[in-house]
Scaffold this active site. Structure first.
Site, PDB file in Angstrom:
ATOM      1  N   TYR A  91     -30.758   0.758 -58.579  1.00  0.00           N
ATOM      2  CA  TYR A  91     -31.205   1.961 -59.438  1.00  0.00           C
ATOM      3  C   TYR A  91     -32.592   2.058 -59.876  1.00  0.00           C
ATOM      4  CZ  TYR A  91     -31.546   4.892 -63.583  1.00  0.00           C
ATOM      5  OH  TYR A  91     -31.835   5.966 -64.339  1.00  0.00           O
ATOM      6  N   VAL A 109     -38.961  11.237 -65.884  1.00  0.00           N
ATOM      7  CA  VAL A 109     -39.603  10.924 -66.806  1.00  0.00           C
ATOM      8  C   VAL A 109     -41.282  10.470 -66.241  1.00  0.00           C
ATOM      9  CG1 VAL A 109     -38.418  10.332 -68.588  1.00  0.00           C
ATOM     10  CG2 VAL A 109     -39.146   8.563 -66.800  1.00  0.00           C
ATOM     11  N   LYS A 138     -31.837  11.349 -58.908  1.00  0.00           N
ATOM     12  CA  LYS A 138     -30.298  11.394 -59.198  1.00  0.00           C
ATOM     13  C   LYS A 138     -29.623  12.407 -58.258  1.00  0.00           C
ATOM     14  CE  LYS A 138     -30.388   9.516 -63.761  1.00  0.00           C
ATOM     15  NZ  LYS A 138     -31.252   9.482 -64.821  1.00  0.00           N
ATOM     16  N   TYR A 140     -31.205  17.490 -68.622  1.00  0.00           N
ATOM     17  CA  TYR A 140     -30.343  16.884 -69.666  1.00  0.00           C
ATOM     18  C   TYR A 140     -29.909  18.031 -70.508  1.00  0.00           C
ATOM     19  CZ  TYR A 140     -33.549  13.574 -67.161  1.00  0.00           C
ATOM     20  OH  TYR A 140     -34.056  12.771 -66.355  1.00  0.00           O
ATOM     21  N   SER A 152     -35.870  10.310 -62.687  1.00  0.00           N
ATOM     22  CA  SER A 152     -34.594  10.818 -62.255  1.00  0.00           C
ATOM     23  C   SER A 152     -34.552  11.898 -61.249  1.00  0.00           C
ATOM     24  CB  SER A 152     -34.250  11.308 -63.711  1.00  0.00           C
ATOM     25  OG  SER A 152     -33.941  10.424 -64.496  1.00  0.00           O
TER      26      SER A 152
END
Ligand code: GLN
Length: 305
Positions: free
Chosen positions: A189, A259, A64, A241, A61
């Site tokens: 992705y 992760v 992102k 998050y 992530s």
């Protein structure tokens, strides 16, 4: 600085035993749960490091904010914000944000999976292959490392165990938030998440964001400072998050976790920090990594609050 990093790393090593390596993507389960590394690049260009900072791992992530940057560079703020909002979701990265509210662009965020999947559709390119190559080029530039590529084993593992992301993408499609072919978008992705980095690469990306879009040392501009403000603000409110509020109190700087065990932290005007420690807490954030950042923040007064 090296001595400080060595000492703090030593103090935080035991926290790795309190976390768990991600296994919902089987290939990630092979990571060494005891690993902990840190790399810092200061605004004046000084590099400092300690621990397992040369160990390669997948960006996950932490890509992102790069997806967001590419989408912003290709379309401008107005269009991107009309497609994916900026409010923190306060939910896990793979949450299906449709149970308690209607699903619209204001209810997704570029730092959680749904928003990041939409970002792939906003990258310019005739094919999804071309879009991914442009994203990879931007990642190499931001990381100051032309050799960066994809971990093919993690990519295949993500693709063949990606039911949740498929569910999220089809949900987006059913609400009219995603138009293109779901498998093509997801392929981009999954490959984006499987880009292989190390702590130095993450520290370099953080340094560019802390330097408001300019490379450290050469000061070459990669993106406008207004976009650095946009990205850093979203990292502050949603980069960790549903752990973002606590992280803001404990560490107090914009950051993004993945992760794979990486954390990229941005200390505006001062430094970029890259962390690797794949044993994660219950929210999918690096357990020892957050403790290490917390201590470093206290020692060097890094919190922006
Ligand atoms: N590739 C991962 C996923 O989509 C990224 C999630 C993360 O790093 N939090 O599930």
């Amino acid at each position: 600085m090296e001595e400080l990093l060595e000492r703090l790393l030593e103090e935080c090593l035991h926290f790795t035993t309190q976390g768990r390596v991600a296994d919902y993507i089987p290939e990630l389960a092979k990571a060494n749960p005891d690993a902990l590394g840190i790399y810092v690049i200061g605004s004046e260009g000084k590099h400092s490091w300690a621990g397992d900072c040369h160990q390669p791992f997948t960006i996950q992530s932490v890509v992102k904010p790069i997806l967001l940057l590419q989408a912003l560079l290709d379309n401008g703020v107005e269009l991107v914000q009309s497609r994916v909002g900026v409010e923190a979701t306060g939910k896990p990265f793979d949450a299906i944000n449709a149970g308690d509210q209607s699903l619209d662009s204001g209810h997704i965020n570029p730092m959680v999976n749904m928003g990041a999947i939409v970002m792939c559709t906003l990258i310019r390119g005739a094919t999804y292959e071309e879009r991914f190559q442009r994203l990879l080029e931007l990642t190499r530039k931001l990381a100051g490392d032309e050799s960066i590529g994809v971990d093919e084993a993690v990519y295949r593992s993500e693709k063949s165990h990606g039911s949740k992301n498929r569910a999220l993408a089809y949900l987006l499609k059913s609400y009219g938030l995603l138009e293109d072919d779901v498998e093509e978008v997801l392929d981009c992705y999954f490959r984006a998440c499987s880009i292989q980095v190390d702590c130095r690469a993450l520290a370099h990306i953080g340094a560019v964001l802390s330097n408001r879009g300019r490379l450290p040392v050469s000061n070459q501009r990669i993106f406008p400072s207004a976009l650095a403000r946009y990205v850093n603000a979203i990292l502050m409110t949603c980069g960790m998050y549903d752990g973002s509020g606590e992280f803001a109190m404990r560490v107090g700087v914009p950051a993004k976790s993945g992760v794979g065990g990486g954390i990229m932290a941005v200390v505006p005007t001062r430094m970029g920090i890259g962390i690797y420690s794949p044993a994660l807490d219950s929210k999918g954030n690096s357990m020892a990594g957050i403790h290490l950042l917390e201590r470093l923040s206290k020692e060097l007064y890094l919190s922006i609050f």
